[in-house]
Design an enzyme around this catalytic site. Structure first.
Site, short mmCIF file in Angstrom:
data_model
loop_
_atom_site.label_atom_id
_atom_site.label_comp_id
_atom_site.label_asym_id
_atom_site.label_seq_id
_atom_site.Cartn_x
_atom_site.Cartn_y
_atom_site.Cartn_z
N HIS A 57 42.29 33.81 33.52
CA HIS A 57 41.67 32.50 33.74
C HIS A 57 40.55 32.31 32.72
O HIS A 57 40.20 33.22 31.97
CB HIS A 57 41.16 32.33 35.18
CG HIS A 57 39.98 33.18 35.54
ND1 HIS A 57 39.14 32.88 36.58
CD2 HIS A 57 39.48 34.33 35.01
CE1 HIS A 57 38.18 33.80 36.68
NE2 HIS A 57 38.38 34.69 35.74
N CYS A 69 32.68 34.55 30.80
CA CYS A 69 33.86 34.11 31.53
C CYS A 69 34.35 32.73 31.11
O CYS A 69 35.37 32.25 31.62
CB CYS A 69 33.62 34.15 33.04
SG CYS A 69 33.43 35.83 33.66
N HIS A 129 40.33 35.41 29.94
CA HIS A 129 40.30 36.84 30.24
C HIS A 129 41.10 37.07 31.53
O HIS A 129 41.52 36.12 32.18
CB HIS A 129 38.86 37.35 30.40
CG HIS A 129 38.13 36.72 31.55
ND1 HIS A 129 37.67 35.42 31.53
CD2 HIS A 129 37.82 37.21 32.77
CE1 HIS A 129 37.08 35.15 32.69
NE2 HIS A 129 37.17 36.21 33.46
N HIS A 147 42.10 39.64 35.20
CA HIS A 147 41.63 40.54 36.26
C HIS A 147 42.83 41.17 36.96
O HIS A 147 43.90 40.58 37.04
CB HIS A 147 40.81 39.78 37.31
CG HIS A 147 39.56 39.18 36.78
ND1 HIS A 147 38.44 39.93 36.49
CD2 HIS A 147 39.24 37.90 36.48
CE1 HIS A 147 37.48 39.13 36.05
NE2 HIS A 147 37.95 37.90 36.02
N HIS A 169 50.57 37.50 36.91
CA HIS A 169 50.78 37.39 35.47
C HIS A 169 50.80 35.94 34.99
O HIS A 169 51.46 35.61 34.01
CB HIS A 169 52.03 38.15 35.03
CG HIS A 169 51.79 39.63 35.01
ND1 HIS A 169 51.87 40.40 36.15
CD2 HIS A 169 51.43 40.46 34.01
CE1 HIS A 169 51.60 41.65 35.85
NE2 HIS A 169 51.31 41.72 34.55
N GLU A 184 37.85 40.46 42.44
CA GLU A 184 38.09 40.19 41.03
C GLU A 184 37.92 41.48 40.22
O GLU A 184 38.64 41.72 39.27
CB GLU A 184 37.09 39.12 40.59
CG GLU A 184 37.40 38.46 39.29
CD GLU A 184 36.46 37.32 39.00
OE1 GLU A 184 36.79 36.18 39.35
OE2 GLU A 184 35.40 37.58 38.40
#
Length: 149
Positions: free
Chosen positions: A16, A25, A29, A31, A75, A136
């Site tokens: 995201h 952020c 990137h 998680h 994904h 996260e």
């Protein structure tokens, strides 16, 4: 009969970016998310039922959460559809990438709110969503509790 809470844990990978955010952020990137879903209900007491003693079959809860969340978000890359990230999202989608254009900034908090609605809509009427926890990272997570709402 007593109320019992049961929890099922799930994992999915997703990327995201937080449009307009003033930290790292803001960049795309990813998680390794951990999702815990807790429901509450009364165990089945009818001895003629094959699910005697269960609040809900873990397999039934797994099916709901996989179909509504894990299979969709795993994904994928999540962008706020009301941001300039839509242009990047369209380019990625045109290249075969899995993209989710959300009605919200894709923070853990907003994802939890989204997940609550999706799960509640699928639960049997006698089962209530008690809480959701979305991790996260190992040290950062958002939680939703029915009692707070």
């Amino acid at each position: 009969m007593e109320k019992i809470r049961i929890t099922k844990q799930f994992h999915f990978e997703a990327g995201h970016a937080l449009y307009g955010y003033d930290g790292k952020c803001r960049n795309v990137h990813g998680h390794s998310y951990k999702l815990s879903v807790t429901v509450i209900g009364t165990p089945i007491a009818d001895s003629s039922q094959v699910k005697l003693g269960m609040v809900i079959d873990f397999g039934d809860l797994k099916k709901i959460v996989n179909e509504e969340i894990v299979d969709i978000f795993d994904h994928a890359t999540i962008f706020n559809k009301n941001s300039p990230h839509v242009q990047l999202a369209n380019q990625l989608a045109d290249s075969g990438h899995s993209i989710i254009l959300a009605d919200y900034q894709p923070t853990s908090e907003n994802m939890v709110i989204d997940f609550v609605g999706k799960i509640q809509a699928r639960l049997p009427k006698n089962i209530k969503l008690h809480s959701i926890k979305l991790q996260e990272t190992d040290s950062s997570y958002a939680e939703w509790y029915a009692d707070d709402n």
